[in-house]
Scaffold this motif. Structure first.
Motif, short mmCIF file in Angstrom:
data_model
loop_
_atom_site.label_atom_id
_atom_site.label_comp_id
_atom_site.label_asym_id
_atom_site.label_seq_id
_atom_site.Cartn_x
_atom_site.Cartn_y
_atom_site.Cartn_z
N PHE A 155 0.83 -1.21 0.00
CA PHE A 155 0.00 0.00 0.00
C PHE A 155 0.86 1.25 0.00
O PHE A 155 1.79 1.40 0.78
N LYS A 156 0.51 2.17 -0.90
CA LYS A 156 1.15 3.49 -0.92
C LYS A 156 0.16 4.48 -1.47
O LYS A 156 -0.48 4.24 -2.50
N ALA A 157 0.01 5.60 -0.77
CA ALA A 157 -0.87 6.67 -1.22
C ALA A 157 -0.25 8.00 -0.84
O ALA A 157 0.55 8.08 0.09
N THR A 158 -0.62 9.02 -1.59
CA THR A 158 -0.15 10.37 -1.27
C THR A 158 -1.35 11.23 -0.92
O THR A 158 -2.50 10.91 -1.25
N PHE A 159 -1.08 12.32 -0.21
CA PHE A 159 -2.15 13.22 0.21
C PHE A 159 -1.67 14.67 0.12
O PHE A 159 -0.47 14.94 0.02
N ASP A 160 -2.62 15.59 0.15
CA ASP A 160 -2.31 17.01 0.13
C ASP A 160 -2.60 17.61 1.49
O ASP A 160 -3.45 17.13 2.24
N LEU A 161 -1.89 18.67 1.79
CA LEU A 161 -2.11 19.44 3.01
C LEU A 161 -1.60 20.84 2.75
O LEU A 161 -0.52 21.01 2.16
N ALA A 162 -2.37 21.84 3.15
CA ALA A 162 -1.93 23.23 2.97
C ALA A 162 -0.55 23.41 3.60
O ALA A 162 -0.29 22.89 4.69
N GLU A 163 0.32 24.14 2.93
CA GLU A 163 1.70 24.27 3.39
C GLU A 163 1.79 24.92 4.78
O GLU A 163 2.63 24.55 5.59
N TYR A 164 0.91 25.87 5.06
CA TYR A 164 0.91 26.50 6.38
C TYR A 164 0.67 25.45 7.47
O TYR A 164 1.41 25.37 8.45
N SER A 165 -0.35 24.63 7.29
CA SER A 165 -0.66 23.58 8.26
C SER A 165 0.46 22.54 8.33
O SER A 165 0.80 22.06 9.41
N ARG A 166 1.02 22.23 7.19
CA ARG A 166 2.11 21.26 7.14
C ARG A 166 3.30 21.75 7.96
O ARG A 166 3.88 21.00 8.75
N GLN A 167 3.66 23.02 7.80
CA GLN A 167 4.78 23.58 8.54
C GLN A 167 4.50 23.63 10.04
O GLN A 167 5.38 23.38 10.86
#
Length: 196
Positions: A155-167
């Motif tokens: 299993f491998k998947a990618t996801f998105d997250l706003a850069e502000y929240s990521r930081q």
């Protein structure tokens, strides 16, 4: 908050859609004045009967999920009222990551502000994780730096997250911590513009 770069943990499957904040932390437990101590009341009406005894028919009470730190749920996770106590309860119980096909907006934002990573994957990907986790002893690795979710198999998947929240999550910052990164500029501004 504790920085979150990469996390490997036991997965708990909550195969339910529209899990609302009153199910996550019932209203009668919102009287506490600190963020700590809410984990014992997480999913209270599902976990315990009317005499406060653990229900055998609710899977989070199964010993095979002891120490779980990744929750995989259904669509529209965290809907209902906007209580910040819901992520407090999840975090206090031990969950660092919640994976679902969709989240209620306010709950999603409350998670990122309180050290929990909400991961949006497709319905098919989420169902695969739920199916695997229901067998027990299923672990995932969530890599926030590369925005990827993997297991020990295929299993491998990618996801998105706003850069502000990521930081914020990568650095373990809350909004006050972010403001303090500008402390030198704030001090400089105060010296130039504020008369004491």
């Amino acid at each position: 908050m504790e920085p979150l770069k990469m996390h490997t943990g036991l997965v708990y499957p909550l195969n339910r859609s529209n899990v609302d904040t009153d199910q996550i932390i019932p209203k009668q437990f919102l009287k506490r004045i600190s963020r700590q101590g809410f984990g014992q009341y997480l999913f209270y009406n599902w976990r315990f009967d009317e005499k406060d005894r653990p229900r055998e028919d609710f899977s989070l009470n199964d010993p095979k999920y002891k120490g779980t730190s990744i929750l995989v749920g259904g669509e529209n996770f965290g809907c209902g009222s906007s209580r910040e106590h819901a992520p407090w309860a999840l975090e206090d119980y031990g969950f660092r990551i919640i994976i679902a096909p969709s989240f209620a907006d306010i709950f999603y934002n409350n998670c990122t502000k309180n050290g929990i990573l909400p991961v949006v994957l497709t319905e098919d990907e989420v169902q695969t994780l739920i199916d695997n986790a229901e067998k027990g002893d299923y672990h995932l690795t969530v890599d926030l730096e590369n925005k990827a979710v993997t297991d020990n198999h295929s299993f491998k998947a990618t996801f998105d997250l706003a850069e502000y929240s990521r930081q914020m999550l990568l650095n373990g910052w809350d909004e006050i911590s972010v403001t303090l990164t500008y402390e030198d500029k704030i001090t400089e501004f105060e010296k130039e513009h504020i008369v004491y």
